[in-house]
Design an enzyme around this catalytic site. Structure first.
Site, PDB file in Angstrom:
ATOM      1  N   GLY A  48      16.529  67.520 -29.637  1.00 52.69           N
ATOM      2  CA  GLY A  48      15.526  67.596 -28.578  1.00 52.69           C
ATOM      3  C   GLY A  48      14.954  66.208 -28.352  1.00 52.69           C
ATOM      4  O   GLY A  48      14.606  65.500 -29.318  1.00 52.69           O
ATOM      5  N   PHE A 102      20.936  72.737 -27.611  1.00 50.12           N
ATOM      6  CA  PHE A 102      21.723  71.718 -26.918  1.00 50.12           C
ATOM      7  C   PHE A 102      23.144  71.782 -27.454  1.00 50.12           C
ATOM      8  O   PHE A 102      23.364  71.689 -28.664  1.00 50.12           O
ATOM      9  CB  PHE A 102      21.118  70.334 -27.172  1.00 50.12           C
ATOM     10  N   ASN A 195      18.979  54.858 -18.460  1.00 50.19           N
ATOM     11  CA  ASN A 195      20.141  53.993 -18.659  1.00 50.19           C
ATOM     12  C   ASN A 195      20.605  53.508 -17.287  1.00 50.19           C
ATOM     13  O   ASN A 195      20.027  53.883 -16.253  1.00 50.19           O
ATOM     14  CB  ASN A 195      21.251  54.688 -19.448  1.00 50.19           C
ATOM     15  N   THR A 223      18.521  50.818 -20.407  1.00 49.12           N
ATOM     16  CA  THR A 223      19.482  50.616 -21.493  1.00 49.12           C
ATOM     17  C   THR A 223      20.880  50.471 -20.912  1.00 49.12           C
ATOM     18  O   THR A 223      21.238  51.124 -19.936  1.00 49.12           O
ATOM     19  CB  THR A 223      19.426  51.769 -22.504  1.00 49.12           C
ATOM     20  N   LEU A 224      21.685  49.610 -21.551  1.00 50.76           N
ATOM     21  CA  LEU A 224      22.994  49.242 -21.008  1.00 50.76           C
ATOM     22  C   LEU A 224      24.121  49.537 -21.988  1.00 50.76           C
ATOM     23  O   LEU A 224      25.179  48.911 -21.919  1.00 50.76           O
ATOM     24  CB  LEU A 224      22.994  47.754 -20.653  1.00 50.76           C
ATOM     25  N   GLY A 228      23.341  46.196 -24.484  1.00 48.15           N
ATOM     26  CA  GLY A 228      21.940  45.981 -24.822  1.00 48.15           C
ATOM     27  C   GLY A 228      20.984  46.668 -23.870  1.00 48.15           C
ATOM     28  O   GLY A 228      21.126  47.854 -23.570  1.00 48.15           O
ATOM     29  N   ASP A 257      17.201  58.156 -27.245  1.00 48.06           N
ATOM     30  CA  ASP A 257      15.921  58.587 -27.806  1.00 48.06           C
ATOM     31  C   ASP A 257      15.451  57.608 -28.877  1.00 48.06           C
ATOM     32  O   ASP A 257      14.263  57.271 -28.957  1.00 48.06           O
ATOM     33  CB  ASP A 257      16.051  59.986 -28.410  1.00 48.06           C
TER      34      ASP A 257
END
Length: 328
Positions: A48, A102, A195, A223-224, A228, A257
């Site tokens: 979660g 999930f 992202n 975020t990549l 990075g 997360d």
């Protein structure tokens, strides 16, 4: 900082497919896909988004406040989180539904296909932030992470009305929510997390350009993956933060997360944004190296040694003055 982390609390069922999803897709028949994947492995783990983020913050020595809805089957999970420094006093327990589930399958290229059963999470829309802020003597930041969509909108609206700074993290709910609702989640956020793919989806669904998004948020954190992370602010050059080297790749579930956990820890310590993202990158790397979102350990000495190796000893000293990692 008194940080409330709102969002999903779930049990993860993680499976691995020994192949590539792309090899099973027929370009001319994508409008009628019918596929079944025989998986090699099944791991059942705690998960979660909100719980993962709060867990990571707790492992770094903070006491985040977890806000979400669960079923009566949450007792063992609650004990686990509290042992790792998470305040669970504001978690709502449903009398009708089980904790959310999930289900995720990962292929050899670390592509993922997932489904999410809401369960008790639907009751998160009943949670008020006011009593939580009163219990804590105020809130400095509320993270709105993926949750029941009505709950995300309610928490965002209440944070605005109460003047509580909030961070928008719609990520996994972007596919479901229409543009108008996404605009409501993003408008006025102190921080926007996504992202690079999700950022494109935000722009497409809201109709806002990248610059128009920066007109509406304080800091945009993107975020990549293996490249990075990037930080953008209105009128300032983009800041690129290199990734932290990993010791291996086991499963990418929960990496985003963990990044948020590290980033928020840095904010709580009053560190500059670059340092916050570096902490996020290294925390995320720990998740990538294990199967399960909360199966990693952050040892103080090892964490700072790895931080120094990735970003330099001066940066590690700055982080070491604040971080109190729980496990050696």
């Amino acid at each position: 900082m008194r940080i409330a982390v709102t969002g999903s609390i779930a049990t993860d069922h993680l499976m691995t497919f020994p192949g590539r999803f792309g090899d099973q897709l027929i370009a001319e028949q994508l409008d009628r896909v019918s596929l079944s994947f025989l998986v090699d492995d099944l791991q059942i783990r705690r998960g979660g988004c909100a719980a993962n983020i709060a867990f990571g913050m707790g492992c770094l020595g903070l006491t985040p406040v977890l806000v979400g809805a669960v079923g009566a089957d949450f007792a063992d999970y609650r004990s686990w989180l509290e042992r790792h420094g998470v305040d669970c006093a504001s978690v709502h327990v449903s009398e009708l539904h089980h904790t959310a589930r999930f289900l995720c399958t990962t292929d050899d290229d670390h592509n993922q296909i997932a489904s999410f059963y809401t369960g008790a999470m639907a009751e998160a829309r009943e949670i008020e932030l006011g009593p939580i802020a009163e219990r804590l003597g105020g809130l400095d930041l509320v993270l709105i992470s993926p949750n029941d969509p009505a709950a995300m909108l309610r928490h965002t609206d209440e944070a605005r009305r109460r003047g509580i700074p909030f961070a928008a993290d719609p990520s996994q709910q972007l596919a479901r929510m229409p543009g108008e609702e996404i605009r409501q989640l993003v408008e006025g956020a102190a921080y926007l997390f996504s992202n690079d793919y999700e950022l494109g989806l935000i722009e497409q669904k809201t109709g806002w350009s990248g610059e128009e998004i920066l007109d509406r948020v304080g800091v945009r954190v993107t975020t990549l993956g293996p490249k990075g992370a990037r930080i953008d602010r209105k009128g300032e050059p983009s800041l690129h933060i290199s990734p932290a080297p990993e010791l291996g790749k086991a499963d990418p579930t929960g990496v985003g997360d963990a990044f948020r956990a590290g980033f928020l820890a840095g904010l709580s310590w009053g560190l500059p944004l670059e340092r916050c993202a570096q902490i996020g990158n290294l925390t995320a790397t720990h998740v990538l190296e294990r199967v399960g979102c909360q199966e990693y350990e952050l040892g103080q000495r090892v964490f700072l040694e790895r931080f120094a190796g990735a970003y330099g000893s001066a940066a590690a000293d700055e982080v070491g003055a604040h971080a109190r990692c729980h496990y050696a």
